[in-house]
Design an enzyme around this catalytic site. Structure first.
Site, PDB file in Angstrom:
ATOM      1  N   PRO A 274      54.097  59.533 -94.374  1.00 58.43           N
ATOM      2  CG  PRO A 274      52.423  59.222 -92.772  1.00 58.43           C
ATOM      3  CD  PRO A 274      53.550  58.511 -93.480  1.00 58.43           C
ATOM      4  N   GLY A 275      53.960  63.090 -93.985  1.00 59.43           N
ATOM      5  CA  GLY A 275      54.499  64.218 -93.225  1.00 59.43           C
ATOM      6  C   GLY A 275      53.363  65.176 -92.927  1.00 59.43           C
ATOM      7  NE  ARG A 312      53.206  74.543 -97.417  1.00 57.03           N
ATOM      8  CZ  ARG A 312      52.054  74.573 -98.007  1.00 57.03           C
ATOM      9  NH1 ARG A 312      51.103  75.353 -97.548  1.00 57.03           N
ATOM     10  NH2 ARG A 312      51.810  73.823 -99.049  1.00 57.03           N
ATOM     11  CB  CYS A 343      63.281  94.348 -97.981  1.00 64.47           C
ATOM     12  SG  CYS A 343      63.556  95.029 -96.366  1.00 64.47           S
ATOM     13  CD  GLU A 344      62.662  88.801-101.346  1.00 61.25           C
ATOM     14  OE1 GLU A 344      62.036  88.399-102.346  1.00 61.25           O
ATOM     15  OE2 GLU A 344      63.720  88.319-100.946  1.00 61.25           O
ATOM     16  CE1 TYR A 372      57.700  69.200 -96.014  1.00 57.34           C
ATOM     17  CE2 TYR A 372      55.301  69.110 -96.117  1.00 57.34           C
ATOM     18  CZ  TYR A 372      56.531  68.480 -96.210  1.00 57.34           C
ATOM     19  OH  TYR A 372      56.580  67.144 -96.477  1.00 57.34           O
TER      20      TYR A 372
HETATM   21  N1  LLP Z   1      58.645  60.965 -98.622  1.00 58.52           N
HETATM   22  C1  LLP Z   1      59.479  61.640 -99.435  1.00 58.52           C
HETATM   23  C2  LLP Z   1      60.528  60.901-100.150  1.00 58.52           C
HETATM   24  C3  LLP Z   1      59.316  63.016 -99.602  1.00 58.52           C
HETATM   25  O1  LLP Z   1      60.147  63.669-100.424  1.00 58.52           O
HETATM   26  C4  LLP Z   1      58.295  63.713 -98.911  1.00 58.52           C
HETATM   27  C5  LLP Z   1      58.115  65.154 -99.073  1.00 58.52           C
HETATM   28  C6  LLP Z   1      57.472  62.963 -98.041  1.00 58.52           C
HETATM   29  C7  LLP Z   1      57.673  61.592 -97.933  1.00 58.52           C
HETATM   30  C8  LLP Z   1      56.366  63.591 -97.232  1.00 58.52           C
HETATM   31  O2  LLP Z   1      55.391  64.162 -98.031  1.00 58.52           O
HETATM   32  P1  LLP Z   1      54.029  64.710 -97.381  1.00 58.52           P
HETATM   33  O3  LLP Z   1      53.313  63.525 -96.765  1.00 58.52           O
HETATM   34  O4  LLP Z   1      54.392  65.686 -96.334  1.00 58.52           O
HETATM   35  O5  LLP Z   1      53.290  65.299 -98.503  1.00 58.52           O
HETATM   36  N2  LLP Z   1      57.602  72.156 -98.791  1.00 58.52           N
HETATM   37  C9  LLP Z   1      56.477  71.683 -99.544  1.00 58.52           C
HETATM   38  C10 LLP Z   1      56.340  70.172 -99.501  1.00 58.52           C
HETATM   39  C11 LLP Z   1      57.606  69.438 -99.916  1.00 58.52           C
HETATM   40  C12 LLP Z   1      57.480  67.951 -99.831  1.00 58.52           C
HETATM   41  C13 LLP Z   1      58.808  67.302 -99.990  1.00 58.52           C
HETATM   42  N3  LLP Z   1      58.789  65.883 -99.860  1.00 58.52           N
HETATM   43  C14 LLP Z   1      55.231  72.396 -99.051  1.00 58.52           C
HETATM   44  O6  LLP Z   1      55.309  73.216 -98.154  1.00 58.52           O
HETATM   45  O7  LLP Z   1      54.144  72.162 -99.576  1.00 58.52           O
END
Ligand code: LLP
Length: 419
Positions: A274-275, A312, A343-344, A372
């Site tokens: 999880p992130g 985002r 400037c966008e 993110y």
């Molecule tokens: N594992 C892998 C292999 C991943 O590619 C990712 C996220 C995660 C775990 C963690 O995912 P999470 O639990 O955070 O959903 N920038 C985008 C999100 C990109 C996610 C990329 N991969 C945003 O701001 O919504």
């Protein structure tokens, strides 16, 4: 849920009045709650306690050293995607047997370093990558542990840019290819291919896509067993959605209640990545109103943070709640665009949003910006990257100082023929 709450008219993080931080450090800045961060880590850990998984926090969500150190200290491993993330993971003392490495484009240099450090797993996304890791391991006289990233071809129902588990996405391998690899494990004498990995997307609200994907993967594991191929690890990735507006994402408990029993039956060691779930609601972006610009049919609230600080909304049309650091009861609500100085026209935090009309000089908080946010920040428009602050109880700590103008020159040179 999180520790950003109003006391009277003032927004607090834990026991810190955020406006007092803003006055001391200047804007824009990210602010993280240590307590919220650790609470979310323990929430997911507790929910899955029946299977005692290794939780590898996905550091792409937010790789500030203080954040990853706090989580590593609490027992987390790290999910990395680059040599740079490996470097930072090692800097905070993450045990290498708690590091897993996914990416469709690992370079040879990155692979060598990860092999040297003996990370827990490469999550491998293609056949040529498998060949390269095998070859590099042979040259270094090592046997690398490998999980095959499966692309289970499910629809996670999230934004198309963060959907990763459909066969039209570049990630992972289809079941047939994976089965061929397992059947020919001997072809890779310097690899121990003993795990499966999946990650179907991010900000997934419903439970079904996970369940669907996990069921497919478990069926595959059963097929392998039938062929006499035994695995040791199953990594089910990240992707748990959080509340930005009025979503009703499954909770960690809901998720675990459904999938933990299925995972347990596999008898494999389980990894989660999880992130956002851990850090998303643990951070906000604080900005100051520069101007209120009234045009013929719009009111623009122009703030001092831009899409370079938090991309985002521009990139995914993402919704982030915007609240004042000081509520002003009685002031009128207006429908406005909250925009940055870049400037966008894509540089906005909210469009047609009804908020209490702030005054110039007021501070606003863009909520749910812990994941993110800073990790996707850039120097676009030669803007200094913002500072990051961590609050613990009634104290705050600068965990990254704001860039200075001279930082914008770093590494650049003018060749002598121009001088
Ligand atoms: N594992 C892998 C292999 C991943 O590619 C990712 C996220 C995660 C775990 C963690 O995912 P999470 O639990 O955070 O959903 N920038 C985008 C999100 C990109 C996610 C990329 N991969 C945003 O701001 O919504």
């Amino acid at each position: 849920m999180h520790d950003f709450k109003f006391r009277g008219n003032r927004l607090y993080c834990e026991s810190v009045n955020i406006e007092s931080v803003a006055r001391k450090v200047g804007t824009p800045f990210y602010l993280y709650s240590y307590k919220t961060l650790l609470d979310h880590f323990s929430k997911i850990k507790k929910a899955f306690s029946s299977i005692n998984p290794l939780i590898c926090y996905s550091m792409k969500a937010n790789s500030n050293l203080a954040i990853i150190r706090a989580l590593v200290k609490a027992g987390a491993g790290l999910d990395i995607v680059s040599g740079g993330e490996l470097y930072k993971a090692l800097k905070v003392g993450c045990p290498t047997n708690r590091i897993v490495y996914a990416s469709v484009g690992k370079t040879e240099e990155e692979i060598i370093e990860a092999i040297r450090r003996e990370i827990l797993f490469f999550n491998v996304e293609s056949l040529p990558e498998l060949d390269l890791i095998n070859e590099v391991s042979r040259r270094h006289n090592r046997v690398a542990q490998v999980s095959i990233r499966i692309n289970p071809d499910v629809e996670p129902g999230t934004h198309q840019y963060i959907t990763t588990g459909k066969l039209t996405n570049k990630f992972g391998m289809d079941f047939l290819t994976a089965r061929k690899i397992f059947a020919q494990r001997k072809r890779f004498p310097n690899l121990n291919i003993n795990g499966l990995h999946m990650h179907i997307g991010s900000q997934i609200i419903a439970g079904e896509p996970f369940l669907d994907a996990i069921r497919r993967v478990v069926r595959f594991i059963d097929n392998l067993k039938f062929l006499g191929i035994r695995l040791e690890y199953l990594n089910i990735g990240g992707g748990l959605g959080i509340i930005y507006k009025d979503e009703k994402p499954q909770t960690a408990d809901d998720f675990a209640r459904v999938v933990a029993p299925i995972l347990k039956r596999t008898g494999l060691k389980i990894i989660l990545e999880p992130g956002r779930f851990i850090v998303g609601n643990a951070g906000i972006l604080v900005t100051r109103v520069l101007y209120i610009k009234k045009s013929i049919n719009k009111i623009f609230v122009i703030v001092d943070a831009g899409m370079n600080d938090l991309i985002r909304p521009s990139l995914y049309q993402a919704y982030h709640e915007i609240v004042p650091l000081k509520k002003a009861p009685g002031r009128p609500a207006r429908t406005v665009d909250v925009v940055g100085p870049i400037c966008e026209s894509g540089d906005f935090f909210a469009k047609n949003r009804k908020i209490t009309l702030p005054n110039e000089g007021d501070f606003l908080a863009v909520m749910g910006a812990g994941a993110y946010g800073f990790s996707m920040a850039s120097n676009y428009n030669s803007r200094k990257r913002p500072s990051e602050i961590m609050v613990k109880a009634n104290k705050f700590f600068v965990v990254r100082k704001r860039q200075a103008y001279q930082d914008l020159l770093e590494g650049e040179t003018i060749p002598s023929f121009i001088k």
